[in-house]
Every structure is written in C-alpha cells, then in structure tokens.
Design a protein around this motif. Structure first.
Motif, PDB file in Angstrom:
ATOM      1  N   ARG A  11      43.034  42.180  33.291  1.00 37.04           N
ATOM      2  CA  ARG A  11      41.894  41.660  34.047  1.00 37.04           C
ATOM      3  C   ARG A  11      41.289  40.501  33.289  1.00 37.04           C
ATOM      4  O   ARG A  11      41.208  40.531  32.066  1.00 37.04           O
ATOM      5  CB  ARG A  11      40.798  42.714  34.174  1.00 37.04           C
ATOM      6  CG  ARG A  11      40.958  43.642  35.284  1.00 37.04           C
ATOM      7  CD  ARG A  11      39.687  44.445  35.434  1.00 37.04           C
ATOM      8  NE  ARG A  11      39.958  45.474  36.419  1.00 37.04           N
ATOM      9  CZ  ARG A  11      39.230  46.525  36.593  1.00 37.04           C
ATOM     10  NH1 ARG A  11      38.174  46.731  35.855  1.00 37.04           N
ATOM     11  NH2 ARG A  11      39.537  47.396  37.513  1.00 37.04           N
ATOM     12  N   LEU A  13      37.699  38.824  33.055  1.00 39.10           N
ATOM     13  CA  LEU A  13      36.313  39.108  33.422  1.00 39.10           C
ATOM     14  C   LEU A  13      35.387  37.978  33.005  1.00 39.10           C
ATOM     15  O   LEU A  13      35.692  37.202  32.092  1.00 39.10           O
ATOM     16  CB  LEU A  13      35.847  40.392  32.730  1.00 39.10           C
ATOM     17  CG  LEU A  13      36.658  41.647  33.002  1.00 39.10           C
ATOM     18  CD1 LEU A  13      36.169  42.781  32.119  1.00 39.10           C
ATOM     19  CD2 LEU A  13      36.581  42.046  34.461  1.00 39.10           C
ATOM     20  N   VAL A  20      35.015  40.245  38.132  1.00 43.65           N
ATOM     21  CA  VAL A  20      36.463  40.203  37.913  1.00 43.65           C
ATOM     22  C   VAL A  20      36.983  38.918  38.552  1.00 43.65           C
ATOM     23  O   VAL A  20      36.906  38.744  39.766  1.00 43.65           O
ATOM     24  CB  VAL A  20      37.159  41.436  38.535  1.00 43.65           C
ATOM     25  CG1 VAL A  20      38.671  41.336  38.349  1.00 43.65           C
ATOM     26  CG2 VAL A  20      36.613  42.725  37.951  1.00 43.65           C
ATOM     27  N   GLU A  23      43.057  39.859  38.359  1.00 37.93           N
ATOM     28  CA  GLU A  23      43.663  41.072  37.818  1.00 37.93           C
ATOM     29  C   GLU A  23      45.099  41.145  38.309  1.00 37.93           C
ATOM     30  O   GLU A  23      45.455  40.563  39.324  1.00 37.93           O
ATOM     31  CB  GLU A  23      42.874  42.327  38.182  1.00 37.93           C
ATOM     32  CG  GLU A  23      42.745  42.607  39.654  1.00 37.93           C
ATOM     33  CD  GLU A  23      41.845  43.811  39.913  1.00 37.93           C
ATOM     34  OE1 GLU A  23      41.615  44.608  38.985  1.00 37.93           O
ATOM     35  OE2 GLU A  23      41.374  43.944  41.037  1.00 37.93           O
TER      36      GLU A  23
END
Length: 59
Positions: A11, A13, A20, A23
């Motif tokens: 992911r 971030l 997010v 991913e």
C-alpha cells in the motif's frame, strides 16, 4: 499457505496514513523447468524472497 508461491501485498499511504493512494500485490510462482508446472519453493528461496520486505521506506 501455498508452498509454490510467495505473495507480496503493498500500500502507498499519505504521510499521516489516512489516505490509501495505491494498493496491490505481486505473486511469484516457482515453475519446474522440466514440466512447466508449479513446484514447491525451498525454505531458503522463500527466506531470500522475503528479505526485501524489511521496514518500509519513503522515496
């Protein structure tokens, strides 16, 4: 857990971890060179494949 593959999840971030941005996952499968079918990954190869998964870094 399958002995024929290693699955990496990831992911991306935001700095505060609340958003997010991306991913996904990557799957590595061991293939027998003679039969072209999946084959078990040795413990040594699995450990080597997992080694890059240390602490996350920011680029």
């Amino acid at each position: 857990m399958s002995r024929e593959m290693v699955v990496y999840g990831f992911r991306v971030l935001s700095p505060d971890g609340t958003v997010v941005h991306a991913e996904g996952r990557r799957v590595s499968v061991n293939v027998d060179p003679e039969t072209f079918t999946s084959a078990p990954i040795s413990d040594e190869a699995r450990q080597a494949a997992m080694a890059p998964l240390g602490a996350p870094t920011v680029a």
